[in-house]
Design a protein around this motif. Structure first.
Motif, mmCIF file in Angstrom:
data_model
loop_
_atom_site.group_PDB
_atom_site.id
_atom_site.type_symbol
_atom_site.label_atom_id
_atom_site.label_comp_id
_atom_site.label_asym_id
_atom_site.label_seq_id
_atom_site.Cartn_x
_atom_site.Cartn_y
_atom_site.Cartn_z
ATOM 1 N N GLN A 191 18.407 0.003 14.562
ATOM 2 C CA GLN A 191 18.294 -0.730 13.300
ATOM 3 C C GLN A 191 16.924 -1.379 13.182
ATOM 4 O O GLN A 191 16.288 -1.335 12.124
ATOM 5 C CB GLN A 191 19.388 -1.795 13.195
ATOM 6 C CG GLN A 191 20.755 -1.233 12.926
ATOM 7 C CD GLN A 191 21.818 -2.316 12.903
ATOM 8 O OE1 GLN A 191 21.656 -3.400 13.467
ATOM 9 N NE2 GLN A 191 22.930 -2.024 12.254
ATOM 10 N N ALA A 192 16.465 -1.980 14.273
ATOM 11 C CA ALA A 192 15.148 -2.613 14.270
ATOM 12 C C ALA A 192 14.054 -1.578 14.049
ATOM 13 O O ALA A 192 13.090 -1.815 13.294
ATOM 14 C CB ALA A 192 14.919 -3.370 15.576
ATOM 15 N N LEU A 193 14.175 -0.414 14.676
ATOM 16 C CA LEU A 193 13.195 0.655 14.500
ATOM 17 C C LEU A 193 13.219 1.172 13.061
ATOM 18 O O LEU A 193 12.158 1.423 12.471
ATOM 19 C CB LEU A 193 13.464 1.790 15.482
ATOM 20 C CG LEU A 193 12.461 2.932 15.480
ATOM 21 C CD1 LEU A 193 11.062 2.433 15.851
ATOM 22 C CD2 LEU A 193 12.900 4.031 16.453
ATOM 23 N N PHE A 194 14.399 1.301 12.488
ATOM 24 C CA PHE A 194 14.512 1.740 11.096
ATOM 25 C C PHE A 194 13.776 0.780 10.173
ATOM 26 O O PHE A 194 13.006 1.189 9.300
ATOM 27 C CB PHE A 194 15.989 1.845 10.686
ATOM 28 C CG PHE A 194 16.172 2.149 9.222
ATOM 29 C CD1 PHE A 194 16.060 3.445 8.756
ATOM 30 C CD2 PHE A 194 16.455 1.135 8.330
ATOM 31 C CE1 PHE A 194 16.225 3.730 7.416
ATOM 32 C CE2 PHE A 194 16.623 1.404 6.968
ATOM 33 C CZ PHE A 194 16.508 2.718 6.516
ATOM 34 N N HIS A 195 13.999 -0.526 10.354
ATOM 35 C CA HIS A 195 13.345 -1.521 9.503
ATOM 36 C C HIS A 195 11.833 -1.526 9.720
ATOM 37 O O HIS A 195 11.072 -1.712 8.765
ATOM 38 C CB HIS A 195 13.933 -2.915 9.734
ATOM 39 C CG HIS A 195 15.328 -3.043 9.227
ATOM 40 N ND1 HIS A 195 15.638 -2.992 7.889
ATOM 41 C CD2 HIS A 195 16.506 -3.186 9.877
ATOM 42 C CE1 HIS A 195 16.950 -3.118 7.731
ATOM 43 N NE2 HIS A 195 17.486 -3.232 8.930
ATOM 44 N N ILE A 252 25.058 10.716 28.839
ATOM 45 C CA ILE A 252 24.470 10.548 27.514
ATOM 46 C C ILE A 252 25.294 9.600 26.647
ATOM 47 O O ILE A 252 24.746 8.629 26.113
ATOM 48 C CB ILE A 252 24.241 11.912 26.830
ATOM 49 C CG1 ILE A 252 23.194 12.706 27.626
ATOM 50 C CG2 ILE A 252 23.768 11.727 25.390
ATOM 51 C CD1 ILE A 252 23.044 14.140 27.200
ATOM 52 N N PRO A 253 26.607 9.810 26.495
ATOM 53 C CA PRO A 253 27.374 8.841 25.691
ATOM 54 C C PRO A 253 27.365 7.436 26.294
ATOM 55 O O PRO A 253 27.326 6.444 25.557
ATOM 56 C CB PRO A 253 28.794 9.407 25.663
ATOM 57 C CG PRO A 253 28.699 10.791 26.148
ATOM 58 C CD PRO A 253 27.415 10.932 26.894
ATOM 59 N N GLN A 254 27.361 7.357 27.618
ATOM 60 C CA GLN A 254 27.308 6.048 28.266
ATOM 61 C C GLN A 254 25.986 5.353 27.951
ATOM 62 O O GLN A 254 25.951 4.152 27.681
ATOM 63 C CB GLN A 254 27.478 6.192 29.775
ATOM 64 C CG GLN A 254 28.857 6.638 30.186
ATOM 65 C CD GLN A 254 28.931 6.974 31.682
ATOM 66 O OE1 GLN A 254 27.953 6.869 32.408
ATOM 67 N NE2 GLN A 254 30.116 7.390 32.118
ATOM 68 N N ALA A 255 24.907 6.105 27.971
ATOM 69 C CA ALA A 255 23.590 5.536 27.670
ATOM 70 C C ALA A 255 23.507 5.115 26.210
ATOM 71 O O ALA A 255 22.925 4.071 25.892
ATOM 72 C CB ALA A 255 22.497 6.544 28.000
ATOM 73 N N ARG A 256 24.088 5.910 25.311
ATOM 74 C CA ARG A 256 24.102 5.541 23.892
ATOM 75 C C ARG A 256 24.874 4.248 23.676
ATOM 76 O O ARG A 256 24.465 3.382 22.911
ATOM 77 C CB ARG A 256 24.731 6.661 23.064
ATOM 78 C CG ARG A 256 23.830 7.868 22.930
ATOM 79 C CD ARG A 256 24.516 9.031 22.254
ATOM 80 N NE ARG A 256 25.130 8.657 20.995
ATOM 81 C CZ ARG A 256 26.108 9.340 20.419
ATOM 82 N NH1 ARG A 256 26.607 10.418 21.007
ATOM 83 N NH2 ARG A 256 26.606 8.958 19.260
ATOM 84 N N GLN A 257 25.984 4.104 24.359
ATOM 85 C CA GLN A 257 26.791 2.892 24.230
ATOM 86 C C GLN A 257 26.046 1.691 24.809
ATOM 87 O O GLN A 257 26.048 0.609 24.223
ATOM 88 C CB GLN A 257 28.130 3.079 24.932
ATOM 89 C CG GLN A 257 29.082 1.935 24.710
ATOM 90 C CD GLN A 257 30.446 2.233 25.316
ATOM 91 O OE1 GLN A 257 30.561 2.940 26.308
ATOM 92 N NE2 GLN A 257 31.485 1.697 24.711
ATOM 93 N N ARG A 258 25.389 1.890 25.942
ATOM 94 C CA ARG A 258 24.628 0.808 26.576
ATOM 95 C C ARG A 258 23.477 0.363 25.668
ATOM 96 O O ARG A 258 23.187 -0.818 25.554
ATOM 97 C CB ARG A 258 24.099 1.306 27.927
ATOM 98 C CG ARG A 258 23.369 0.277 28.738
ATOM 99 C CD ARG A 258 22.984 0.789 30.126
ATOM 100 N NE ARG A 258 22.163 1.988 30.088
ATOM 101 C CZ ARG A 258 22.545 3.183 30.547
ATOM 102 N NH1 ARG A 258 23.736 3.354 31.083
ATOM 103 N NH2 ARG A 258 21.742 4.219 30.473
ATOM 104 N N LEU A 259 22.855 1.308 24.983
ATOM 105 C CA LEU A 259 21.734 0.987 24.102
ATOM 106 C C LEU A 259 22.198 0.201 22.876
ATOM 107 O O LEU A 259 21.538 -0.747 22.466
ATOM 108 C CB LEU A 259 21.034 2.276 23.654
ATOM 109 C CG LEU A 259 19.781 2.091 22.808
ATOM 110 C CD1 LEU A 259 18.665 1.476 23.637
ATOM 111 C CD2 LEU A 259 19.355 3.424 22.228
ATOM 112 N N SER A 260 23.302 0.573 22.293
ATOM 113 C CA SER A 260 23.873 0.002 21.062
ATOM 114 C C SER A 260 23.009 0.386 19.861
ATOM 115 O O SER A 260 21.991 1.066 19.985
ATOM 116 C CB SER A 260 24.053 -1.518 21.155
ATOM 117 O OG SER A 260 22.848 -2.198 20.941
#
Length: 101
Positions: free
Chosen positions: A94-98, A81-89
């Motif tokens: 941010q784009a989804l938030f906007h 999970i942390p590895q996937a979060r890091q890979r995603l960045s």
């Protein structure tokens, strides 16, 4: 393929799956190869982790009824999970938030 557990249906009414797919493609973070923890699922996990920030990641996974298994039934290691979060960045989020704003 998108992970679509029933408990995410409330979020999916307000954040269409197409939006997640689009932001992943725009930020070059779409999962090209088959992963046990695809980028789409990582986005949902991060959103849920923000909403349930008083709970552990494993509690969030359990609360959302996300079984982190591949098509062969192998379980995803918690360290993935942390590895996937890091890979995603943070770029797709941010784009989804906007897009949501």
């Amino acid at each position: 393929m998108f992970a679509t557990p029933d408990s995410l249906s409330t979020f999916q009414k307000h954040i269409p799956l197409e939006w997640i797919s689009n932001v992943l493609e725009q930020t070059d973070k779409a999962s090209i190869r088959k992963r046990k923890l695809p980028a789409e699922l990582v986005v949902w996990l991060i959103i849920a982790m923000g909403l349930f920030r008083d709970r552990s990641i494993s509690d969030v996974v359990e609360k959302l009824d996300l079984t982190l298994t591949d098509t062969l039934g192998d379980t995803v290691a918690p360290s993935a999970i942390p590895q996937a979060r890091q890979r995603l960045s943070s770029d797709p989020l941010q784009a989804l938030f906007h897009l949501c704003a």
